[in-house]
Design an enzyme around this catalytic site. Structure first.
Site: not given
Length: 845
Positions: A257-261
């Site tokens: 996931s992207d950061l904080g996804g």
């Protein structure tokens, strides 16, 4: 990775997973069989704690777009859009990306050999490249990507990935991560944005370059982007992450996931209607394998509640571990061939030479009336160097700490004939009003995953946040920040009044979550208050006045917390000379005036889309005034995205596009201006003649007027454009065979001769166009290119292969690519508009 100083505690040395002679899949299965549910969850947190029973550290991923991110200097290359402008895949793979991976491995080797080695101890999974397509010229991250064309981006992505991952059949050098999958090129509201895109556009425009980098390049990882596609957030998009990527494209690596996804699922797309357990379970079941601490904290509950199957959990873990085993983390250090790369290579002289070569090859000669360029430096007595970017190095979020850098001003001084008088006048700021560059940094350690960085360069520069205090009363005022070796000393004023004592943001090592207490403040009324942080000095050990501002908290009648990146802010201050009059005076008395204008991080950057395609602030006014004073004016554009500047094209005799050119950029610019290097960069995007040509930002159908393929009207500068100091002649186009089946291929060859007096490079470009079609097709579509070098008078035959599958369009009725029978124009030339020769082929029924 197994920590270097100890041996795994929970398994004997004879454990199968430690036996390097066994197949990787067997070793992975053996390790998974030994793990508890909680340990599995921990290993799927990319920044999680060490799994103590086996002494396995989290991967500690890193970034390396155009320079390896580290707390010590690494080689800084031109930004990726500039790499694309070289149109040279060999340079990107075998020199640029290979250098990046050398330095990444060298950092790893250094701390692995010496657990107490100085500097951050980075791992081997790297979050690069960004290959999102430049459909939107306003996108704030165009500097991170490779332009507007899927074919060019795909070729560059394959080259870059291969250079990062190496060519050893057993071991990966480092692991590449393709970002951001998929249909991602808007920063505004990106954590809850929904992209509505047709099936045809997905397959023809938004996905081909990802397919190339996965299927050909063998990229080991992809990052699911924040946005949704047609209502489904990508973090939980089973069709995208599993059906297409893992099943159809046979991807064996992992999705992160992207950061904080996961957090964007809970608080963004679903607006608090989804629990973290559900978000984690749905992400994993959809095909997202790797994430933040939310995975570690919620996977056990998701399994126990029956929302996540253990089979899918084990598959995700196997995908992540397979990559880590192939990186050699579980083998003896000396058995991995890349272990012999020494830290001494980092930002070495040989690597700086490659950075210089990359910058030289990326520079585009946009126009050159009356052959004003190249300049004969032996005849120049006085050069006026002007503009806000003449003495500024522009970086981005994902390169390393800079070492020795060369601005354009310094490069000209270094390359000019001794005794030449070089004057410098800034003239104006990039954004006007004395604005100071800022950027939003995305890092897990920040509150909310982000903070605002102020790139202050002197005392007196400030950032001012507008903070809404809903109730009067007395509040305790605190700032949360990150220390860093390059940081300044800041004083807080609230509505003009000093508050507390100045805070030193310097720290010998980066540390998140630091808190400065500014005492109490009594507000006699509610409303908007102005919190200004001003650089008033710096620690003796710091070489910068920059500041990082994470979160402002107020404790009083009510508890208030403000993430800095979500607040409105302004910047300014300092004592820089911003006089256009001084620049005009300097230009009037010079043999030539060089004007350096464009953009910086305050205009285009992650978290910030551009507001205009034109020049910001007073930059165009500066260029006009300088040109009026000296007709021998040359404009050097230093930007990432395209600049719509019709007045400059119409009036200024010579223009270069020099991008954000990296640590040796100043030398490269001087080399091109003085003719020591013949420019051969080519634009990887369209420069629109007017902003009215650009469709709305929420229009994802490129046939409505986006890119050179469907542009309405003439461009200011076309895709593929770039001039030379010499001339090239095209002849003897051959298309063989001229008739092919829908599964066939043709060979296209053309003779190219340098008919000028200088040696130079030419970029031969192959485009196709379907003469008649049942659907709207591109006016031209790039399907091949080759950068060649020719001495004066020399001739070379350039041969390109054109498979029939590259003539196809996506048929929404059959849900597949289809090559229609009929005639296709074969167009070969020096740009998408400068077609030198053409032929035709026919696809038979």
């Amino acid at each position: 990775m197994l920590l270097p100083s100890t041996t795994a505690k929970a398994a004997p040395d004879s454990a199968l997973y430690l036996d390097a002679s066994q197949p990787v899949d067997k070793r992975v299965s053996d390790l998974i069989s030994r793990l508890t549910l909680e340990e599995k969850a921990t290993l799927l947190d990319h920044r999680g704690p060490t799994v103590e029973r086996f002494n396995i550290r989290s991967d500690q991923w890193n970034q390396c777009l155009n320079g390896v991110q580290w707390d010590r200097p690494t080689t800084l290359f031109p930004v990726c859009v500039a790499m694309s402008a070289t149109w040279n895949t060999d340079l990107v793979q075998h020199e640029i990306a290979t250098t990046l991976s050398d330095e990444a491995r060298a950092i790893y080797n250094g701390w692995h050999l010496n657990p107490n080695a100085p500097g951050e101890h980075k791992g081997l999974i790297y979050r690069a490249p960004v290959i999102n397509i430049e459909r939107n010229p306003y996108w704030g991250r165009n500097h991170e990507a490779w332009g507007e064309d899927p074919f060019l981006t795909g070729r560059m992505a394959v080259a870059y990935v291969r250079g990062l991952q190496g060519d050893n059949p057993r071991y990966l050098k480092i692991a590449a991560t393709l970002k951001h999958f998929a249909v991602n090129n808007v920063e505004t509201d990106r954590t809850k944005l929904n992209a509505n895109v047709s099936e045809r556009m997905l397959h023809e425009y938004w996905l081909p370059h990802f397919h190339d980098a996965v299927v050909e390049g063998k990229a080991q990882s992809l990052m699911a982007s924040y946005n949704a596609i047609n209502g489904t957030p990508n973090n939980i998009n089973h069709w995208l992450l599993t059906e297409l990527l893992k099943n159809e494209w046979s991807h064996e690596g992992f999705v992160v996931s992207d950061l904080g996804g996961v957090n964007t699922m809970v608080n963004g797309h679903e607006a608090g209607k989804m629990t973290y357990v559900d978000a984690v379970a749905q992400s994993l079941m959809a095909g997202c394998d790797f994430s933040d601490r939310e995975f570690r904290e919620n996977i056990p509950a998701a399994v126990r509640e029956g929302k996540l199957t253990e089979a899918r959990l084990n598959d995700a873990l196997a995908r992540v571990l397979r990559v880590r085993f192939r990186l050699g983390e579980f083998d003896s250090f000396n058995s991995v061939p890349y272990s012999n790369i020494s830290p001494s290579v980092i930002d070495s002289a040989s690597h700086r030479a490659i950075a210089l070569k990359a910058a030289q090859q990326s520079i585009v000669l946009l126009q050159n009336r009356a052959r004003l360029l190249p300049l004969d430096k032996t005849k120049l007595k006085r050069i006026a160097v002007i503009g806000p970017l003449a003495d500024q190095l522009v970086t981005n979020n994902y390169n390393g700490r800079t070492g020795v850098t060369v601005t354009a001003l310094q490069g000209l001084k270094d390359r000019a004939v001794p005794g030449t008088e070089i004057t410098y006048s800034r003239g104006c700021d990039v954004t006007g009003g004395g604005a100071i560059p800022t950027q939003v940094d995305q890092e897990v350690g920040f509150s909310g995953g982000a903070s605002v960085k102020l790139a202050a360069t002197t005392q007196g520069q400030y950032i001012q946040f507008a903070v809404n205090v809903p109730a009067s009363g007395t509040y305790s005022v605190k700032l949360q920040f990150k220390t860093f070796p390059q940081r300044g000393l800041y004083r807080l004023t609230i509505d003009g009044a000093d508050q507390g004592q100045p805070v030193d943001l310097f720290g010998a090592t980066p540390t998140y979550g630091q808190v400065a207490d500014f005492g109490t403040k009594t507000f006699t009324s509610a409303g908007m208050k102005q919190f200004r942080f001003t650089a008033v000095g710096k620690n003796a050990a710091s070489d910068s006045y920059a500041g990082h501002f994470d979160k402002i908290t107020l404790s009083g009648p009510t508890e208030l917390s403000f993430e800095a990146e979500s607040l409105r802010f302004t910047t300014g201050g300092g004592t820089e000379d911003t006089s256009i009059d001084q620049a005009v005076t300097a230009a009037r008395g010079a043999d030539v005036a060089l004007v350096f204008i464009g953009t910086n991080a305050s205009v285009e950057q992650e978290g910030r889309d551009r507001k205009t395609l034109g020049l910001t602030g007073n930059q165009e006014k500066l260029a006009e005034a300088v040109f009026a004073a000296n007709p021998r004016t040359i404009v050097v554009e230093m930007s990432a995205g395209p600049l719509t500047v019709p007045w400059l094209k119409q009036n200024v005799p010579a223009m270069l596009q020099a991008w954000w050119p990296g640590e040796e950029g100043g030398h490269a610019i001087a080399d091109v201006l003085f003719g020591d290097v013949n420019p051969a960069g080519r634009l990887p995007h369209t420069v629109y003649a007017s902003e009215a040509q650009v469709p709305p930002q929420n229009e994802y159908d490129v046939t409505k007027g986006y890119t050179y393929m469907y542009l309405n009207g003439a461009p200011l500068f076309p895709f593929g454009h770039g001039l030379s100091y010499t001339q090239f002649k095209y002849s003897n186009l051959q298309v063989q065979p001229k008739r092919i089946a829908a599964n066939g291929k043709v060979t296209v060859s053309v003779d190219v001769q340098n008919i000028g007096a200088r040696s130079g490079d030419e970029v031969v470009q192959l485009y196709v166009h379907q003469v008649q079609s049942s659907v709207k097709r591109p006016a031209k579509e790039l399907r091949g290119f080759s950068r060649i070098s020719l001495q004066p008078g020399a001739k070379k035959t350039v041969t390109l292969t054109l498979p029939a599958e590259k003539l196809a369009f996506w048929d929404e009725k059959t849900h597949g690519f289809r090559v229609e029978p009929g005639a296709f124009d074969v167009l070969v030339g020096a740009s998408s508009e400068d077609i030198r020769t053409r032929g035709r082929l026919t696809v038979t029924k």
